[in-house]
Design a protein around this motif. Structure first.
Motif, mmCIF file in Angstrom:
data_model
loop_
_atom_site.group_PDB
_atom_site.id
_atom_site.type_symbol
_atom_site.label_atom_id
_atom_site.label_comp_id
_atom_site.label_asym_id
_atom_site.label_seq_id
_atom_site.Cartn_x
_atom_site.Cartn_y
_atom_site.Cartn_z
ATOM 1 N N VAL A 55 7.864 -109.110 -24.381
ATOM 2 C CA VAL A 55 6.744 -108.867 -23.465
ATOM 3 C C VAL A 55 7.181 -108.009 -22.282
ATOM 4 N N ALA A 56 8.371 -108.256 -21.748
ATOM 5 C CA ALA A 56 8.844 -107.512 -20.581
ATOM 6 C C ALA A 56 9.004 -106.017 -20.869
ATOM 7 N N ASP A 57 9.148 -105.646 -22.142
ATOM 8 C CA ASP A 57 9.366 -104.239 -22.505
ATOM 9 C C ASP A 57 8.085 -103.494 -22.878
ATOM 10 N N ILE A 58 6.957 -104.190 -22.882
ATOM 11 C CA ILE A 58 5.700 -103.555 -23.298
ATOM 12 C C ILE A 58 5.177 -102.677 -22.171
ATOM 13 N N GLY A 59 4.954 -101.420 -22.485
ATOM 14 C CA GLY A 59 4.346 -100.518 -21.512
ATOM 15 C C GLY A 59 2.855 -100.800 -21.412
ATOM 16 N N THR A 60 2.293 -100.523 -20.276
ATOM 17 C CA THR A 60 0.876 -100.869 -20.062
ATOM 18 C C THR A 60 -0.045 -99.656 -19.987
ATOM 19 N N THR A 61 0.512 -98.454 -19.953
ATOM 20 C CA THR A 61 -0.341 -97.268 -19.843
ATOM 21 C C THR A 61 -0.714 -96.737 -21.225
ATOM 22 N N VAL A 62 -1.733 -95.900 -21.255
ATOM 23 C CA VAL A 62 -2.144 -95.260 -22.506
ATOM 24 C C VAL A 62 -1.001 -94.401 -23.047
ATOM 25 N N GLU A 63 -0.282 -93.728 -22.167
ATOM 26 C CA GLU A 63 0.849 -92.898 -22.579
ATOM 27 C C GLU A 63 1.933 -93.746 -23.245
ATOM 28 N N ARG A 65 1.478 -96.507 -24.924
ATOM 29 C CA ARG A 65 0.996 -96.905 -26.249
ATOM 30 C C ARG A 65 1.050 -95.749 -27.237
ATOM 31 N N ILE A 66 0.707 -94.562 -26.780
ATOM 32 C CA ILE A 66 0.773 -93.379 -27.654
ATOM 33 C C ILE A 66 2.220 -93.113 -28.050
ATOM 34 N N LYS A 67 3.126 -93.196 -27.080
ATOM 35 C CA LYS A 67 4.555 -92.983 -27.351
ATOM 36 C C LYS A 67 5.063 -94.013 -28.362
ATOM 37 N N LYS A 68 4.695 -95.279 -28.170
ATOM 38 C CA LYS A 68 5.116 -96.334 -29.094
ATOM 39 C C LYS A 68 4.569 -96.072 -30.496
ATOM 40 N N GLN A 69 3.308 -95.689 -30.562
ATOM 41 C CA GLN A 69 2.665 -95.412 -31.857
ATOM 42 C C GLN A 69 3.379 -94.287 -32.591
ATOM 43 N N GLU A 70 3.801 -93.268 -31.879
ATOM 44 C CA GLU A 70 4.482 -92.120 -32.498
ATOM 45 C C GLU A 70 5.867 -92.480 -33.035
ATOM 46 N N THR A 94 1.504 -106.186 -30.613
ATOM 47 C CA THR A 94 1.848 -105.977 -29.204
ATOM 48 C C THR A 94 0.782 -106.576 -28.301
ATOM 49 N N GLY A 95 -0.481 -106.343 -28.624
ATOM 50 C CA GLY A 95 -1.578 -106.920 -27.836
ATOM 51 C C GLY A 95 -1.554 -108.430 -27.864
#
Length: 177
Positions: A55-63, A65-70, A94-95
């Protein structure tokens, strides 16, 4: 004496041919096993990337999430990536982890080769089972951990001499448990 020599030469040629064919047959069997192992390895890598969540490593911005998805692109065919992202497979776990303040860790993954007769060359179809450990993150006061089992089906193909996931069909998600 010449006739005996000719017979001996034919026997050596036939024996060599039989030995060569036997070695090729054995090598193709080994190749199939190593191909299967490589296909499983790419499947395991994708599932670990998808389900190893802190949980501590999850980014919260749209960017973020896009980076993680890629990051999933190298494991999937182009078609597989489109479906994977359209179904939000990279975001659902992740959610869930973020909403429940739970870290998720892959305890065990098992793949079963379906070995279907109509399978194309350089294609594997697997059933898989994943044991996921859910543990409270440092952001919660809850102490207990639990393990849930998640199943699915995956198709892996060889594309440009690399194993890639064509399809990954999760059978529900831990939130459904």
């Amino acid at each position: 004496m010449k006739k005996h020599s000719t017979t001996m030469t034919k026997a050596v040629v036939v024996g060599s041919l039989i030995l060569t064919c036997s070695l090729l047959f054995m090598a193709s069997g080994c190749s199939t096993r190593s191909d299967e192992a490589a296909a499983i390895k790419i499947g395991e890598s994708l599932k670990k990337m998808q389900y190893e969540i802190q949980v501590a490593d999850i980014g919260t911005t749209v960017e973020d999430r896009i980076k993680k998805q890629e990051e999933f692109k190298p494991f999937l065919t182009e078609q597989g990536y489109i479906v994977f992202t359209a179904n939000r497979q990279s975001e659902i776990a992740t959610g869930y982890a973020l909403n429940n303040n739970l870290n998720i860790k892959v305890k065990q993954i098992e793949f079963e080769n379906m070995k279907q007769d109509n399978m194309e060359k350089d294609t594997f179809s697997f059933r898989y089972s994943i044991d996921l450990e859910l543990s409270p993150s440092e952001l919660t006061s809850s102490k207990g951990t639990s393990v849930v089992t998640h199943t699915g089906h995956m198709s892996v193909v060889k594309q440009d001499n690399e194993w890639k996931i064509l399809k990954d069909l999760d059978n529900g998600f831990i939130a459904d448990e």
